[in-house]
Scaffold this motif. Structure first.
Motif, PDB file in Angstrom:
ATOM      1  N   ALA A 123      -8.381   1.434   4.580  1.00 58.00           N
ATOM      2  CA  ALA A 123      -7.463   0.384   5.024  1.00 58.00           C
ATOM      3  C   ALA A 123      -8.131  -0.980   5.059  1.00 58.00           C
ATOM      4  O   ALA A 123      -7.444  -2.003   5.136  1.00 58.00           O
TER       5      ALA A 123
ATOM      6  N   GLU B  25       2.047   5.167   0.661  1.00 59.91           N
ATOM      7  CA  GLU B  25       2.037   5.927   1.908  1.00 59.91           C
ATOM      8  C   GLU B  25       0.744   6.707   2.107  1.00 59.91           C
ATOM      9  O   GLU B  25       0.261   6.856   3.237  1.00 59.91           O
ATOM     10  N   ASP B  26       0.151   7.178   1.022  1.00 58.01           N
ATOM     11  CA  ASP B  26      -1.102   7.940   1.155  1.00 58.01           C
ATOM     12  C   ASP B  26      -2.333   7.035   1.211  1.00 58.01           C
ATOM     13  O   ASP B  26      -3.469   7.520   1.354  1.00 58.01           O
ATOM     14  N   GLY B  27      -2.142   5.725   1.125  1.00 57.19           N
ATOM     15  CA  GLY B  27      -3.236   4.782   1.255  1.00 57.19           C
ATOM     16  C   GLY B  27      -4.130   4.679   0.039  1.00 57.19           C
ATOM     17  O   GLY B  27      -5.186   4.029   0.105  1.00 57.19           O
TER      18      GLY B  27
ATOM     19  N   SER C  31      -4.584   2.024   9.803  1.00 52.75           N
ATOM     20  CA  SER C  31      -4.230   0.607   9.734  1.00 52.75           C
ATOM     21  C   SER C  31      -3.373   0.245  10.932  1.00 52.75           C
ATOM     22  O   SER C  31      -2.906   1.116  11.671  1.00 52.75           O
TER      23      SER C  31
ATOM     24  N   ALA D 179      -9.101   5.236   7.171  1.00 55.83           N
ATOM     25  CA  ALA D 179      -7.746   5.358   6.630  1.00 55.83           C
ATOM     26  C   ALA D 179      -6.707   4.664   7.492  1.00 55.83           C
ATOM     27  O   ALA D 179      -5.627   4.311   7.012  1.00 55.83           O
TER      28      ALA D 179
ATOM     29  N   ARG E 142      -5.472   1.772  13.923  1.00 61.99           N
ATOM     30  CA  ARG E 142      -6.875   1.566  13.551  1.00 61.99           C
ATOM     31  C   ARG E 142      -7.752   1.355  14.788  1.00 61.99           C
ATOM     32  O   ARG E 142      -8.859   1.888  14.869  1.00 61.99           O
TER      33      ARG E 142
ATOM     34  N   TRP F   2      -2.945   0.467  -4.153  1.00 59.51           N
ATOM     35  CA  TRP F   2      -2.763  -0.882  -3.619  1.00 59.51           C
ATOM     36  C   TRP F   2      -2.260  -1.786  -4.743  1.00 59.51           C
ATOM     37  O   TRP F   2      -2.837  -1.829  -5.822  1.00 59.51           O
TER      38      TRP F   2
ATOM     39  N   PRO G 175      -8.826   6.933   0.969  1.00 58.41           N
ATOM     40  CA  PRO G 175      -8.169   5.806   1.641  1.00 58.41           C
ATOM     41  C   PRO G 175      -9.178   4.889   2.332  1.00 58.41           C
ATOM     42  O   PRO G 175     -10.159   5.347   2.901  1.00 58.41           O
TER      43      PRO G 175
ATOM     44  N   VAL H  86       0.851  -1.188   0.000  1.00 55.18           N
ATOM     45  CA  VAL H  86       0.000   0.000   0.000  1.00 55.18           C
ATOM     46  C   VAL H  86       0.884   1.234   0.000  1.00 55.18           C
ATOM     47  O   VAL H  86       1.884   1.307   0.737  1.00 55.18           O
TER      48      VAL H  86
END
Length: 510
Positions: free
Chosen positions: A161, A95-97, A451, A449, A455, A100, A159, A93
């Motif tokens: 997650a 860095e900005d989510g 993870s 967003a 989270r 993928w 984003p 993933v």
């Protein structure tokens, strides 16, 4: 706001009358035994209909139940809604989510012997995005789906997650086949006697299966399904035992419940009336006896919950959930803190007027109607005047759209990432009460967003905010069921998407 999911959740709303997405239902009547493609002495058989068997395009509930035997996804959800790697071997993933990258497992072949490729996955996910797909809307937050050096790259608009939880979509071999090859443990085999599921010796997982051959019995209608099961022409069926016009299966059989994302909840009118006060909503949140609803009124085919995700999920915080448990004492205390007083007649008053609530429910589902009657009765006993309006489905929809309620009893099938945005955002498909709070939406975005360990922290913050604002009150999450004949099979661990989850652990009876 995740507006991209609205189309799917508008569809979920349209299924409120049937409490989520139950299988086809009808009042049982005598009918001829479904025509079987095999002899009745067969140890284990399953039903199918004459409708499409395509795992992405079919909407037939009986045929969809077979998907897990023939096709697999990048991920598969376990009984706690946790995504497990399946055709995906690993992923990365950005860095900005938003980006993928999914790397596929090597050595996987389709039932026709051809190898799984990234192009097959891309084509399957793009088909799942189409309007005719039963997954329509699930991938609307994805901007692009592309192949890149043998991997599959998904680019999101916002984003999320929990994206893998949405990627249990069946992967099929690219092409226009009416029934495309899959990578699952069985293949479809046509014989002179009929269609049979045949175990694949080349299945990439290499696990032993409980039956080499599973004949499929063709049924024409819901009554045929009942008859075929009752006469033991088929060995297993899936059912929503608390759905609208529930199928009536006779005889003695084993029931294997599995959790679903179908949430039963109380919605509040946050724009006007008594429930426009968050203080009143907080008090009412403690008035709902969720355990009685799940255990008694839903006959144990539900799990009580106070948070808007299933209690089996990792983000479900039991400590925060218990703070919102049913408590008549806390209910009375919070009403007093909201400025209400209880008169000598036992009624609660706001100023000089009795606290009076209009509570609407549709009459199509007898289980949900019983829940509304019970909860309204308990409120009345506590001193709150309640007008319970029992409405037809059309009248119920009209009342919700017009905001002609203080409370309503609803049910909705949430996505597998338990996104509550449609209940919280302006214009949300389920936000009939007109709730709007920027801080809540910011906390929702932060949770989606986040993870890893972050989270759980983000989830706790969001649940605390919802405890304070109470835009709706979760009552329970429904369970659905797999029915088998006694002794026919053991070791079942069904899930919402796959009644055959963990089939390698099954043991067939003699």
């Amino acid at each position: 706001m995740k507006a991209s999911r609205l189309s799917a959740l508008i569809l979920a709303l349209s299924l409120l009358a049937s409490c989520g997405a139950p299988p086809p239902e009808a009042t049982p009547t005598p009918s001829p035994t479904a025509e079987s493609a095999v002899e009745t002495s067969t140890v284990f058989t399953l039903p199918r209909t004459t409708e499409s068997l395509h795992p992405i395009l079919s909407a037939d509930k009986v045929n969809v139940a077979l998907v897990g035997l023939l096709w697999e996804g990048l991920f598969e959800l376990d009984q706690t809604f946790n995504p497990q790697l399946q055709l995906c071997q690993s992923y990365a993933v950005s860095e900005d989510g938003l980006t993928w990258t999914f790397y596929l497992r090597g050595g996987v072949t389709f039932s026709d012997g051809s190898s799984l490729t990234a192009a097959d996955v891309v084509a399957s996910l793009q088909l799942a995005q189409s309007a005719q797909s039963r997954f329509a809307g699930r991938l609307d937050d994805i901007g692009t789906i592309a192949e890149q050096e043998g991997a599959v790259v998904l680019t999101l608009r916002t984003p999320n997650a929990a994206l893998p939880a949405l990627l249990d979509i069946p992967i099929v071999k690219a092409g226009d086949a009416e029934v495309p090859p899959g990578t699952g443990p069985y293949r479809l085999t046509e014989t002179p006697e009929g269609t049979v599921l045949t175990a694949r010796p080349d299945w990439w997982q290499g696990l032993s299966l409980p039956a080499e051959n599973i004949p499929l019995v063709t049924i024409q209608a819901a009554d045929d399904l009942i008859s075929a099961f009752d006469t033991e022409d088929i060995s297993l069926v899936t059912a929503d035992l608390t759905g609208t016009s529930t199928l009536g299966f006779a005889g003695d059989h084993a029931v294997w419940d599995y959790p679903t994302t179908t949430m039963v909840y109380i919605g509040y009118n946050c724009r006007r009336g008594p429930c426009s006060s968050a203080d009143i909503r907080r008090a009412l949140d403690r008035a709902w006896d969720r355990t009685t609803v799940a255990v008694a009124l839903y006959s144990r085919h539900a799990q009580a919950a106070t948070l808007p995700l299933h209690p089996d999920c990792a983000d479900y915080d039991q400590t925060l959930a218990q703070r919102r448990d049913y408590s008549p004492q806390v209910f009375s205390q919070l009403l007093e803190e909201a400025g209400c007083t209880q008169g000598e007649d036992g009624l609660w008053y706001q100023g000089r007027s009795p606290l009076s609530l209009t509570f609407v429910v549709n009459t199509d589902n007898t289980f949900r109607l019983s829940v509304a009657e019970y909860l309204a009765g308990e409120l009345t006993k506590s001193g709150v005047q309640v007008e319970l309006q029992k409405l037809s489905w059309t009248e119920y929809q009209q009342a919700l759209s017009a905001g002609s309620f203080d409370l309503y009893l609803g049910a909705a099938s949430l996505s597998a990432d338990f996104d509550p945005a449609p209940l919280l955002t302006a214009g949300g498909a389920l936000n009939f009460g007109g709730y709007g709070n920027t801080n809540t939406l910011n906390l929702l975005s932060a949770w989606q967003a986040a993870s890893g360990s972050a989270r759980k922290t983000a989830a706790q913050t969001l649940w605390t905010d919802l405890e304070s604002q109470v835009p709706f009150s979760t009552l329970c999450f429904k369970s659905q069921s797999v029915l088998t004949h006694w002794g026919a099979v053991s070791g079942l661990t069904p899930t919402q998407q796959n009644p055959f989850y963990g089939i390698e652990n099954w043991r067939l009876g003699s």
